[in-house]
Write an enzyme that holds these catalytic residues in place. Structure first.
Site, short mmCIF file in Angstrom:
data_model
loop_
_atom_site.label_atom_id
_atom_site.label_comp_id
_atom_site.label_asym_id
_atom_site.label_seq_id
_atom_site.Cartn_x
_atom_site.Cartn_y
_atom_site.Cartn_z
N GLY A 31 0.79 -1.22 0.00
CA GLY A 31 0.00 0.00 0.00
C GLY A 31 0.82 1.27 0.00
O GLY A 31 2.02 1.25 -0.25
N GLU A 35 3.41 5.64 -8.38
CA GLU A 35 3.39 5.30 -9.81
C GLU A 35 4.11 3.98 -10.11
O GLU A 35 3.81 3.31 -11.10
CB GLU A 35 4.00 6.43 -10.64
N HIS A 37 4.00 1.21 -8.23
CA HIS A 37 2.98 0.18 -8.04
C HIS A 37 1.99 0.18 -9.22
O HIS A 37 1.59 -0.86 -9.72
CB HIS A 37 2.16 0.45 -6.77
N GLN A 148 11.23 -4.49 -10.52
CA GLN A 148 12.69 -4.69 -10.56
C GLN A 148 13.37 -3.87 -9.44
O GLN A 148 14.50 -4.14 -9.06
CB GLN A 148 13.20 -4.27 -11.95
P1 AMP Z 1 5.82 -2.77 -1.80
O1 AMP Z 1 4.51 -2.11 -1.61
O2 AMP Z 1 7.00 -1.92 -1.47
O3 AMP Z 1 5.88 -4.14 -1.15
O4 AMP Z 1 5.96 -3.06 -3.35
C1 AMP Z 1 4.98 -3.78 -4.05
C2 AMP Z 1 5.48 -4.09 -5.46
O5 AMP Z 1 5.75 -2.87 -6.13
C3 AMP Z 1 6.79 -4.89 -5.46
O6 AMP Z 1 6.75 -5.84 -6.51
C4 AMP Z 1 7.82 -3.83 -5.71
O7 AMP Z 1 8.99 -4.32 -6.32
C5 AMP Z 1 7.06 -2.90 -6.65
N1 AMP Z 1 7.66 -1.56 -6.64
C6 AMP Z 1 7.95 -0.80 -5.56
N2 AMP Z 1 8.54 0.36 -5.93
C7 AMP Z 1 8.64 0.31 -7.29
C8 AMP Z 1 9.16 1.20 -8.29
N3 AMP Z 1 9.71 2.38 -7.96
N4 AMP Z 1 9.09 0.82 -9.58
C9 AMP Z 1 8.53 -0.38 -9.92
N5 AMP Z 1 8.02 -1.25 -9.04
C10 AMP Z 1 8.07 -0.92 -7.74
#
Ligand code: AMP
Length: 287
Positions: A31, A35, A37, A148
């Site tokens: 959550g 952008e 996500h 990534q």
């Molecule tokens: P999180 O909410 O941090 O657990 O992230 C959820 C998903 O979003 C994971 O697969 C992350 O790798 C991806 N994610 C987080 N930040 C980025 C970003 N800046 N660019 C691309 N994907 C992201």
């Protein structure tokens, strides 16, 4: 956009969609959407009939003393952003239901989960692999997208899916950055104005490595020296690691010869811990 909170309701929704022959796309998140996500959701949108985003601040992937309590949360904002990005369903389970009393089963990807982030956060990937397995079992997706930005996590999930014969196709989506290069992260909200400025050294140092590599510098020691200079210039940044590893095996390398190399950074600025990475030689050594 529909909100689902109970595991049973999510399961029957997934069963219903599968019965109707619909392809389910899934984006697991913690959550406080940004952008990055939303890029994951947008990647799945044209490939699936229904895009499910989960929002769950997973306690088991936080270690003692980490930021579980203060992790940013804003469901209303997330809901609006997810809907605008074309998501169909938001799954927001509770920790009580995800981890019923007495739960004692873990998914561990050996080796890959012990290095880099795993060396600093020993129970982190066990928590990630376990919750992603649970979520896959509940949401029953045909496809799932990961960023990534969390390169080691993406590699671990890929290996887990392969090793456990999980019937999910994975999409790994490039890191989304702010205009000035900072990798988007929910944790960026912790940064003060000056800390945010100092954090830019991370993406700058990765750019320095990419440029030097493109100009022919393939020795890790030389690349490391140039990056370290940038990372330590102000003294505001505390490096947990700057690693050059094989992008598949995560083993340390000393030169970038014939296989893509992941350059991964974890650094602390004040009380905030940030990670970022780039891959060198991805095109050059494409198999
Ligand atoms: P999180 O909410 O941090 O657990 O992230 C959820 C998903 O979003 C994971 O697969 C992350 O790798 C991806 N994610 C987080 N930040 C980025 C970003 N800046 N660019 C691309 N994907 C992201």
């Amino acid at each position: 956009m529909e909100h689902v909170t109970s595991v049973a309701a999510m399961r029957s929704k997934a069963d219903e969609m599968r019965r109707e022959g619909k392809r389910i796309g899934f984006v697991p998140t913690m959550g406080y959407l940004h952008e990055g996500h939303l890029d994951l959701a947008r990647t799945l949108r044209p490939l699936c009939d229904c895009v499910v985003v989960s929002i769950f601040v997973n306690p088991s992937q936080f270690g003692p003393g980490e930021d579980l309590q203060r992790y940013p949360r804003d469901l209303e904002r997330d809901s609006n952003l997810a809907e605008d990005a074309g998501c169909d369903l938001l799954f927001v389970p509770t920790a009580e239901e995800m981890y019923p009393a007495g739960a004692r089963t873990w998914v561990t990807v050996e080796g890959l989960g012990a290095v880099l982030e795993g060396a600093f956060r020993p129970t982190h990937f066990r928590g990630v692999a376990t919750v992603v397995t649970m979520l896959f079992n509940i949401v029953k997706p045909h496809m799932a997208a990961f960023g990534q930005k969390d390169a080691q996590q993406a590699l671990i999930i890929r290996r887990m899916v392969r090793d456990l014969h999980m019937d999910v196709e994975l999409c790994i989506v490039p890191t989304r950055r702010e205009a000035d290069g900072l990798a988007m992260s929910s944790r960026n909200t912790y940064l003060s104005g000056s800390e945010r400025n100092e954090a830019l050294a991370i993406s700058r140092s990765l750019r320095i490595a990419r440029e030097a590599f493109a100009a022919g510098e393939h020795r890790v020691a030389a690349l490391r020296e140039r990056m370290t200079e940038e990372l330590t210039a102000t003294g505001a940044l505390l490096l947990d690691y700057l690693a050059f590893v094989d992008a598949e095996t995560l083993e340390d390398v000393t030169t970038i010869d014939d296989r893509p190399v992941l350059v991964a950074i974890a650094a602390r600025i004040g009380t905030t811990r940030l990670i970022d990475n780039t891959i060198l030689g991805e095109q050059a050594f494409a198999q």
